[in-house]
Design an enzyme around this catalytic site. Structure first.
Site, PDB file in Angstrom:
ATOM      1  N   GLU A 170       0.797  -1.224   0.000  1.00 40.67           N
ATOM      2  CA  GLU A 170       0.000   0.000   0.000  1.00 40.67           C
ATOM      3  C   GLU A 170       0.831   1.276   0.000  1.00 40.67           C
ATOM      4  OE1 GLU A 170      -1.805  -0.786   4.279  1.00 40.67           O
ATOM      5  OE2 GLU A 170      -1.652   1.362   3.972  1.00 40.67           O
ATOM      6  N   SER A 224      -7.881   4.691   8.213  1.00 35.44           N
ATOM      7  CA  SER A 224      -8.417   4.165   9.484  1.00 35.44           C
ATOM      8  C   SER A 224      -7.366   4.442  10.557  1.00 35.44           C
ATOM      9  CB  SER A 224      -8.656   2.662   9.389  1.00 35.44           C
ATOM     10  OG  SER A 224      -9.456   2.347   8.293  1.00 35.44           O
ATOM     11  N   SER A 227      -0.098   6.305   8.716  1.00 39.38           N
ATOM     12  CA  SER A 227       1.305   5.991   8.433  1.00 39.38           C
ATOM     13  C   SER A 227       2.006   7.279   8.063  1.00 39.38           C
ATOM     14  CB  SER A 227       1.429   5.016   7.251  1.00 39.38           C
ATOM     15  OG  SER A 227       1.209   3.698   7.656  1.00 39.38           O
ATOM     16  N   ARG A 239       9.087   4.188   6.093  1.00 34.38           N
ATOM     17  CA  ARG A 239       7.956   4.432   6.972  1.00 34.38           C
ATOM     18  C   ARG A 239       8.557   4.851   8.317  1.00 34.38           C
ATOM     19  NH1 ARG A 239       4.610   2.103  10.888  1.00 34.38           N
ATOM     20  NH2 ARG A 239       2.394   2.561  10.629  1.00 34.38           N
TER      21      ARG A 239
END
Lengths: 402, 398
Positions: A170, A224, A227, A239
């Site tokens: 993703e 939701s 990141s 990340r």
């Protein structure tokens, strides 16, 4: 099996569909079209991002279909195209964001319109059912999908609709999608924008921003959950961190505290509430500013801190609670983001994700927070296509496998 | 008045010159020693923390000279463990036979809700506290907010002190004098394992640098390089007040103790959306286990799920959400400030082993063992102790 056969495709190519890279001789055009065609996947072209709350779907509708191509098109492919493009709502919960449509887009030698569709992940079974009843699998297209759901529902796709997903990460897709969309949006409102004077309701205005030379960039994806990525180049990112207090928290808490049931309702309530009745501010504790450490009296010292008092609980409205939830979640994200930006030495922060959809309140709060607490060092940027970049990235992987 | 007429005889060994020097030192200490009673006060957003030094070395003479209201204050405080409806003396935290400023006594730890402040000031007025002419050293936001009330209602002048200065001073002091011979500081071994998780003592010797996370109504995070060299790195408004406020709203409870009780019985995974709820398992690419929370309260957008959870689940989820957010922010600060020791204090952790273990686990797990979470027995009282120490600051004899 292709939607049209090879020989006719050649004729169609010579027929004057301009290849994506400008004017050349017909024979060169044909050779190039052929080679692109050979690597061009069959229609339909989808990119899918199955998130924790929403499924984001991008669909490329070719507008350069020749009469010949149309004649050869198999029935279910035609039906899919018609169903998607002649509706703006699907079932009870599917929505096509028409205002986000990108027209006259050239992808892989074809010209068409990119459509942006979303529906709750909760309704994925219905979507799979539809894919099955429309015999999607007979089209033998690769379905590129990203998001957690690409992993979670992989076997459901297979068993319920005989579809094989090509699973993608993703965050890879997110970045790829962001960079692509920003580069192709040339007409209409700029993809990237910021807020000038975010705290002044009378003077606060959206202004376009060009993301040329975008690196390094801090990308904050608020779905939701959240990141936070530090992006140094298209293929070099990490990340940095994340937080579980995201859009899902806002909606979940609002549903519990106010009895609302949708994101839109929650935002509507929040727009009418006053969070300072719910939150304990610095001035509630200090009687004014906490000067020593530069904390103004209006800063929140303890979110929901007034709610331990029964009297105060009885005096606040549902709208106040919704507002406080919004402000709490948004400011927490802002605060964590600011820490990351500081540590990664990055000044530009781009916020994306569907928590910001129709949520100008949060966008302005973030814009203000970045500016205020960094004393003007940090700039908050936003993108029109908010939560769709993962799906776009998945589509790009279909068309230009990396 | 009530100064010590300590028998110099006790220290009378040695030459007359030595005795003379001793007497001068005692007198100079005595001269700069403030009059009783000795209090330190920290008026926070939710609780007032009060430390009171009860002298146990009072001579017959001193007692005779002691004014009535001072005696009455001492008796009231030391013969009760509860005051009014909401005041509590944490007897288990009492520091016994402490020597402060040349006096020996017990240090008592008392707390009451900031909401009851007007009553407290009233009591100070009724007991004619102002006639004792003591300096009342106070820290916390309330020292500023209630300054005028103290003056107008009880004729008391507060000496206002910064809460973070006091926090650090108080913390270092208590750790130094230790907890009645036992260590003040502790950590959790094996925090992830409920069976083998155990509290272990430690000392804060060579404590610098340390990351100090003060979890009160809100949270302050400080990087401390030495007793007088620290900076406030950041803070978060999602603190103990958020936990209690949200719990009251979501479960109908009214007190911190009730909220914790409920939380101890709930299951937050019914309320939170985990990584595995979204991925069907781990999100391996970025090292996120399936059991990690992806979206706090994320299940609560579904009516079905809302109908199926209990108040205890909600209380637990609130606790876990607030605690993990603090842990996450603390960890980021520790990494950025390059500090390995993270000390958590503040009354959010009072009787809150669930949060302490969560923090211990989070620090350890997410840092792959690089960071260690430390805790202190006197949790939320360090500001008040620091304020008391400011009162007792004496000038040393050269």
């Amino acid at each position: 099996m292709y939607g049209r056969s090879e020989p006719d495709g050649e004729a169609a190519a010579a027929g004057g569909r301009a290849p994506s890279d400008g004017r050349t001789s017909n024979s060169t055009a044909r050779r190039r079209s052929d080679s692109v065609k050979k690597t061009r996947p069959p229609f339909p072209w989808f990119g899918m991002d199955i998130g924790g709350t929403l499924v984001k779907l991008v669909y490329f509708e070719p507008k350069d279909i020749t009469a010949e191509e149309e004649q050869e098109e198999v029935e279910n492919l035609k039906s899919i195209r018609r169903y998607l493009t002649s509706n703006t709502a699907y079932g009870t919960t599917g929505i096509r964001d028409v205002h986000l449509e990108l027209q006259d887009l050239t992808l892989c030698g074809r010209t068409g319109t990119l459509h942006f569709i979303r529906f709750p992940t909760h309704d994925l079974p219905a979507f799979l059912q539809m894919g099955r009843s429309k015999h999607f699998s007979s089209l033998h297209t690769t379905l590129c999908a990203t998001g957690g759901g690409a992993y979670k529902f992989e076997s459901d796709f297979r068993t319920m609709a005989d579809l094989q997903l090509h699973k993608l990460d993703e965050l890879d897709c997110l970045i790829r999608g962001v960079l692509y969309i920003d580069s192709v949006v040339s007409r209409g409102p700029s993809e990237c924008y910021y807020f000038e004077n975010p705290t002044d309701p009378d003077r606060c205005v959206q202004r376009p921003y060009t993301l040329e030379n975008p690196y390094p960039l801090l990308l904050v994806n608020i779905g939701s959950g959240v990141s936070i990525l530090a992006v140094y180049s298209e293929n070099n990112y990490k990340r940095v961190t994340g937080t579980s207090l995201g859009g899902g928290t806002f909606l979940g808490l609002c549903c519990l505290l106010t009895g609302c049931s949708t994101f839109e309702e929650a935002l509507e309530m929040a727009s009418q509430g006053e969070s300072t009745r719910v939150d304990k501010l610095v001035r509630d504790i200090y009687g004014g500013d906490y000067e020593r450490f530069g904390l103004p009296g209006w800063a929140v010292a303890s979110s929901f801190g007034n709610m331990m008092s029964k009297e105060k609980r009885e005096s606040v409205s549902k709208a106040d609670l919704a507002r406080a939830t919004l402000v709490t979640i948004t400011n927490n994200i802002g605060s964590i983001t600011r820490m990351c930006a500081l540590n990664e030495n990055i000044e530009r922060v781009v916020f994306v994700g569907n928590f910001l959809r129709v949520n100008t309140l949060s966008m302005k709060l973030l814009a203000y927070a970045m500016d205020y607490w960094s004393k003007g060092q940090l700039k908050a940027l936003f993108l029109q296509h908010e939560g769709y970049f993962g799906a776009v990235g998945a589509l790009l992987e279909l068309l230009h496998p990396s | 008045m009530h100064y010590l007429h300590r028998g110099d005889d006790a220290e009378c060994n040695g030459s007359p010159a030595k005795r003379c020097r001793l007497r001068r030192r005692t007198e100079s200490v005595r001269r700069s020693r403030p009059p009783f009673p000795w209090f330190g006060m920290d008026i926070g957003g939710t609780l007032v923390k009060l430390v009171y030094f009860e002298p146990v070395d009072i001579t017959a003479e001193e007692e005779q000279e002691e004014v009535e209201n001072l005696k009455s204050i001492r008796r009231y405080l030391t013969s009760n463990v509860a005051y009014g409806k909401t005041g509590v003396r944490d007897v288990h935290l009492e520091l016994r036979n402490l020597t402060m400023c040349g006096r020996t006594g017990n240090l008592h730890f008392i707390r009451f809700p900031t909401q009851a402040m007007p009553r407290f000031i009233q009591m100070g007025r009724d007991k004619n506290f102002s006639s004792l002419h003591t300096t009342l050293c106070a820290t916390g936001g309330g020292a500023y907010k209630f300054e005028n009330d103290f003056r107008s209602m009880a004729d008391l002048e507060l000496l206002k002190l910064d809460e973070l200065d006091c926090l650090i001073r108080g913390l270092l002091y208590v750790d130094r004098v230790s907890f009645n011979g036992h260590p003040e500081c502790y950590y959790f071994q094996n925090p992830a394992d409920t069976e083998s998780c155990v509290k272990k003592p430690c000392t804060l010797e060579d404590p610098f640098p340390m990351l100090l996370v003060n979890i009160g109504s809100g949270v302050s995070i400080l990087a401390v390089y030495s007793e007088n060299d620290y900076k406030r790195v950041t803070g978060t408004s999602l603190g103990g007040g958020t936990f209690l406020g949200l719990c009251c709203l979501l479960t109908g409870c009214e007190t911190f103790e009730e909220a914790l009780e409920m939380a101890s019985k709930g299951d937050s995974t019914n309320v939170d959306k985990l990584v595995k709820d979204i991925y069907g398992g781990d999100y391996e690419r970025f090292g996120l286990q399936g059991s990690a929370v992806a979206s706090s309260f994320g299940h609560m957008m579904s009516q079905d799920k809302r109908d199926s959870i209990s108040k205890e689940d909600l209380a637990r989820a609130t606790l876990v959400t607030i605690t993990n957010n603090i842990g996450s922010i603390a960890r980021m600060c520790a990494v950025n400030e390059k500090i390995e020791r993270v000390v958590f204090v503040g009354n959010f952790l009072r009787i809150n082993t669930v949060s302490m273990k969560l923090l211990a686990y989070a620090m350890d797990f997410w840092s792959k063992g690089q960071l260690r979470a430390l805790f202190l027995e006197h949790e939320g009282y360090f500001g008040a102790v620091g304020a008391l120490m400011e009162l007792l600051k004496t000038t040393e004899d050269p």
